[in-house]
Design an enzyme around this catalytic site. Structure first.
Site, short mmCIF file in Angstrom:
data_model
loop_
_atom_site.label_atom_id
_atom_site.label_comp_id
_atom_site.label_asym_id
_atom_site.label_seq_id
_atom_site.Cartn_x
_atom_site.Cartn_y
_atom_site.Cartn_z
N ALA A 1 0.83 -1.20 0.00
CA ALA A 1 0.00 0.00 0.00
C ALA A 1 0.87 1.24 0.00
O ALA A 1 1.93 1.28 0.62
CB ALA A 1 -0.90 0.01 1.23
N THR B 1 -1.09 4.67 -0.36
CA THR B 1 -2.05 5.50 0.38
C THR B 1 -3.30 4.71 0.77
O THR B 1 -4.21 5.28 1.36
CB THR B 1 -2.47 6.73 -0.46
OG1 THR B 1 -3.10 6.28 -1.67
CG2 THR B 1 -1.26 7.58 -0.80
N THR C 1 -1.89 -6.17 -1.52
CA THR C 1 -1.81 -7.63 -1.42
C THR C 1 -0.52 -8.06 -0.75
O THR C 1 -0.50 -9.01 0.05
CB THR C 1 -1.92 -8.26 -2.82
OG1 THR C 1 -3.22 -7.98 -3.36
CG2 THR C 1 -1.74 -9.77 -2.76
N ASP D 1 -4.20 9.96 -11.78
CA ASP D 1 -4.22 8.56 -12.20
C ASP D 1 -4.76 8.49 -13.61
O ASP D 1 -5.82 7.93 -13.87
CB ASP D 1 -5.08 7.73 -11.24
CG ASP D 1 -4.70 6.26 -11.27
OD1 ASP D 1 -3.77 5.91 -12.01
OD2 ASP D 1 -5.33 5.47 -10.55
N SER E 1 1.27 1.13 -16.14
CA SER E 1 1.63 0.59 -14.83
C SER E 1 1.22 -0.88 -14.72
O SER E 1 2.02 -1.75 -14.37
CB SER E 1 0.97 1.41 -13.72
OG SER E 1 1.10 0.80 -12.47
#
Length: 513
Positions: free
Chosen positions: A215, A217, A222, A275, A283
């Site tokens: 993570a 933010t 996973t 994003d 990505s």
């Protein structure tokens, strides 16, 4: 922290500086701290926030200079941020040399993109190469991300960006096909289907080498969830051994040099809430291509507080994903899923791990929505890879789960990666009740993620929350809506204060459907 007077510091020879441990965490940004009266600062004409090269033996990094006027560092010393210290593999009191950072030719390509021009494959390779090498400051990376967002990237540019991101790191080859992979676009708390899907697919005899992120933010990635259960920081050799032995793995991608620019771009993009479609597609697919995947399932939750918020956004993103994947010969399936509410009960590494284990162990109280979603996604992977004929994948996935084969495979993967561990439990647990009677009409995924982070997730693995309600549920006054989990009283209080002014569920009249 103890400090020594400036006039008692050992003076190094020539233009070298002595390293000093400071213990300052700047996340992944490299920072060097030098005194304003340092002879190197004066000789080189360094100013605050200058980009400089720091050399230690054969290793080098580019760092941002912070100028110090106190006795935090001496005039013959240099301090490093924690990330810079690790990158240089430094030891206290070693000699380092600091000089101007090399000129970056790729900045001309960056400026060209800022002004709306199209870049070719060579330009993207230059920019991405400098990002992956740590030569760009965050301000340069933010400018690049902004210049590529808002529909400013053509399909050809998106393909070239993806190729550049793949080329900046290692590329794995498994010598066979199919090689399966699964990825979620994200934005949905608790949507921890990946470990279950990997267990089912590997139990079916397919190969699925899964690399995942931590993570940045969000309350958990996973890799954070798997880190609760087993070791995830495997290198490439160790990852190959696990996959050869068990057919799959669940490892942290940050320990493997696959599309290394991606993690840097994400780190800068998330706080800016940038994003763009092109960056998201590059990505996702660059990591899959670099990991050697041939068949990729992409889970795309769509909902008002998810990352993809509308059908039109999903249409645009799906087309771009499919077109770019096709350019690299990837067999890809994009599955749109419900993004109106979280999946499972837990939000936070240990709590999400408990949900995953409950499904794999076939516990009677396992979250039904997590089980159902994981089975549908696993079924799609099985059909995409040719293991199951169309329409039969879900029955095959259910059989592997219900027979215990998936649970056995999951445990075997964990053991191969180091060990299997049970999740710990937070010492502080506090239920949050409803203030009145009503029916749940909306759940704010973003606010729930915020609450879990305020409680301490993901840095404190046991922290986060359990959600007890679903859309359409009728709740009475004082019915627990969620339960907070925290390690420290201050973090628990912080999360409760936020909840008091930021409700995470909407209550409608009892008659609401």
């Amino acid at each position: 922290m103890s400090v020594r007077p400036l006039d008692t510091v050992d003076v190094p020879s020539s233009d070298a500086l002595r390293l000093r441990t400071l213990g300052i965490d700047t996340h992944d940004e490299h920072v060097v701290y030098m005194h304003r009266d340092c002879h190197v600062c004066r000789a080189e004409g360094f100013t605050a926030l200058a980009r400089v090269e720091v050399r230690l033996h054969e290793r080098r990094i580019v760092a941002t200079l912070n100028v110090v006027d106190s006795d935090l560092v001496g005039v013959h010393e240099a301090g490093l941020s924690t990330s810079a210290w690790r990158a240089l593999q430094a030891s206290d009191r070693e000699s380092v040399w600091v000089s101007h950072a090399p000129t970056l030719d790729s900045l001309s390509a960056l400026r060209s993109k800022i002004y709306g021009n199209r870049l070719d494959a060579r330009a993207f390779a230059s920019v991405v190469g400098d990002i992956a090498s740590g030569n760009y400051a965050d301000v340069h990376i933010a400018a690049f991300l902004s210049a590529c967002a808002g529909g400013r990237m053509s399909l050809e540019e998106t393909v070239d960006l993806t190729r550049a991101m793949v080329g900046a790191g290692d590329i794995l080859s498994w010598g066979k096909t199919p090689i399966a992979d699964k990825h979620s676009v994200g934005g949905l708390p608790g949507n921890r289907t990946t470990p279950i899907v990997v267990a089912i697919v590997a139990a079916a005899g397919l190969t699925i080498p899964k690399t995942s992120s931590r993570a940045i933010t969000s309350p958990a990635g996973t890799a954070d969830v798997m880190d609760v259960l087993t070791r995830v920081d495997l290198d490439t050799r160790e990852m190959r051994e696990v996959v050869d032995r068990e057919g799959g793995c669940l490892v942290w991608g940050g320990a493997i040099n696959l599309s290394p620019a991606d993690d840097i771009l994400i780190r800068v993009a998330r706080p800016l809430d940038i994003d763009g479609d092109a960056q998201l597609v590059a990505s996702v697919l660059s990591k899959k291509i670099a990991a050697g995947a041939s068949h990729v399932l992409i889970d795309m939750p769509v909902g008002p507080t998810a990352k993809v918020r509308s059908a039109s956004d999903a249409d645009r993103l799906q087309v771009l994903l499919e077109q770019v994947a096709a350019a690299f010969g990837l067999q890809t399936s994009v599955q749109r899923t419900d993004g109106n509410q979280p999946v499972g009960r837990g939000i936070g590494p240990a709590l999400e791990a408990r949900d995953v284990l409950a499904v794999l162990r076939r516990s009677p109280d396992a979250p039904a929505d997590l089980r159902s979603r994981a089975l549908k996604l696993a079924a799609e992977v099985l059909e995409l890879c040719g293991d199951s004929p169309a329409g039969t994948g879900e029955a095959r996935a259910s059989s592997l789960l219900d027979s215990g084969a998936a649970w056995a495979k999951f445990r075997a993967i964990c053991q191969a990666q180091g060990a299997f561990r049970e999740p710990d439990v937070a010492p502080l647990i506090d239920p949050i009740p409803a203030g009145r009677v009503g029916r749940i009409t909306a759940i704010d995924c973003r606010r729930l993620a915020r609450v879990a982070k305020l409680a301490g997730a993901p840095n404190v693995p046991v922290a986060g929350l359990e959600l007890h309600v679903r859309l359409g549920d009728l709740v009475q006054r004082d019915t627990p809506l969620l339960t907070l989990h925290a390690r420290a009283p201050g973090e628990l209080a912080y999360a409760k204060r936020y909840l008091a002014s930021h409700p995470v569920v909407s209550l409608g009249p009892v008659e609401a459907p």
